[in-house]
Every structure is written in C-alpha cells, then in structure tokens.
Enzyme design. Structure first.
Site, PDB file in Angstrom:
ATOM      1  N   ALA A 133       0.809  -1.221   0.000  1.00  0.00           N
ATOM      2  CA  ALA A 133       0.000   0.000   0.000  1.00  0.00           C
ATOM      3  C   ALA A 133       0.841   1.269   0.000  1.00  0.00           C
ATOM      4  O   ALA A 133       0.321   2.358   0.219  1.00  0.00           O
ATOM      5  CB  ALA A 133      -0.937   0.003   1.211  1.00  0.00           C
ATOM      6  N   CYS A 134       2.113   1.131  -0.261  1.00  0.00           N
ATOM      7  CA  CYS A 134       3.027   2.276  -0.261  1.00  0.00           C
ATOM      8  C   CYS A 134       2.962   3.010  -1.595  1.00  0.00           C
ATOM      9  O   CYS A 134       2.691   2.407  -2.642  1.00  0.00           O
ATOM     10  CB  CYS A 134       4.455   1.798   0.005  1.00  0.00           C
ATOM     11  SG  CYS A 134       5.702   3.102   0.010  1.00  0.00           S
TER      12      CYS A 134
END
Length: 200
Positions: free
Chosen positions: A75-76
């Site tokens: 999710a970066c």
C-alpha cells in the site's frame, strides 16, 4: 611493634598501576579493532527469512549469486517499484540475480495484508514472480537479524522507508544500499548488479 614505613620502605608500586592501565588499554584497543573484522566475517548466507506459506527461505540457497533484498509494502506510494524489480529479475535472473521482497509494517504500517495475500497482491497488481517473504520487521529492537547485520555493515544506509534496497555480492558480502527513492531501473542499481554478475 609495627615497623616504621620510613625506615622500612616498601617497594615503589607507582609503575605497576601505569603498566596495568596500559595493558587494559591495549586489551581494549585489540577488542575494538577485532569487532569490524568479526562483523565482516559474517555473510548474508548466515540468515534466513520466514516464508508466508511456512518454512524458511535461507539466503545460503543463493550462494554464489548476487541478491537484491528490498523491504516492501503493497500500500506504499512506491509500490510501483515492484514492476521495476520484476524487470531486474526478468533481465538478470538467467545470469544469476535473485530479487527478494521483504514485506514490512515498519513504515506507516503500509503493509495491511498478511501471509500469502501479500505475495498474491504483488503478483496480481505488479506481475511479481520473485520470492516474497513473510511480513518482517526491518528496523528497531525487533528487526530481523539480516537487517541488524546490514545496519552494522552499512550504518549510514539503513532503511528509512519502504523499498530500501540492499545488494549482496556473490560472496555474501553487502556491497550496495539504495534508498527508497532510487528506482530499480536507476543506472546506479543496474550497473552495480551487472558488475556483481559473472561475466556473460
């Protein structure tokens, strides 16, 4: 009757303390000088990561091959680098390069998934086919031993965010560290990998 210390002087103990102090200092210096040598004797093959499906991924299985170890998070904002890492794996895998993703919750908790779901998301969203380990701490007191070793080897180049990259040479030594904002396709990484590979 007690002896008069002035008429029966004891041998002068003055030089003894400096000698003891000198020996202690010498021992300390030898210990300090030995520490880097001991650290450099450790190689990446001494470490293993947990696999998300169970079992371990020993780095010694890749002895004689360069390894790019990257702490990742699905999710970066840097998650697009999975595609670049896959590109390196595709380009150099036949010549011996191994890429290993190490999902970590340490930076903004940007790895919300667990277990095999992380590898599945990387495969589905970015085409990843290289090894993905179980979720792992890469900094702080609970950091994986590999990351503690790497921090000792390159103390000024430790992970500050997701997608920090460590390059391990064919002999298991740590030869490169690249921060998160350095893309996998960056010439510095590509050149370092090419130099670590056996001649084509």
């Amino acid at each position: 009757m007690p002896k008069n210390p002035q008429t029966n002087p004891q041998p002068d103990a003055g030089p003894v303390l400096p000698r003891r102090r000198a020996l202690a200092l010498l021992a300390g210096a030898l210990t300090l000088s030995a520490r880097p040598a001991l650290a450099s004797d450790v190689r990446a093959g001494a470490f293993a990561f947990e696999k998300p499906e169970g079992g371990t991924l020993p780095l010694e299985a890749y002895a004689g091959r360069p390894i790019l170890v990257v702490n990742t998070a699905t999710a970066c904002g840097y998650a697009g680098q999975f595609t670049g890492l896959q590109g390196l794996w595709t380009r150099f895998g036949d010549r011996g390069l191994t890429v290993i993703a190490v999902p970590s919750p340490d930076f903004g908790n940007q790895e919300p998934l667990d277990g095999v779901a992380i590898a599945e998301a990387a495969r589905k969203n970015h085409g990843v086919t290289f090894p993905v380990t179980a979720k792992t701490h890469v900094r702080g007191p609970n950091a994986h031993p590999f990351y503690r070793w790497a921090a000792a080897e390159k103390p000024g180049s430790t992970p500050n965010w997701n997608f920090h990259k460590y390059l391990i040479d064919r002999d298991g030594s740590l030869i490169g560290a690249f921060p998160s904002n350095v893309e996998p396709s960056d010439p510095r990484i590509v050149t370092a990998i090419a130099n670590a590979l056996p001649a084509a």
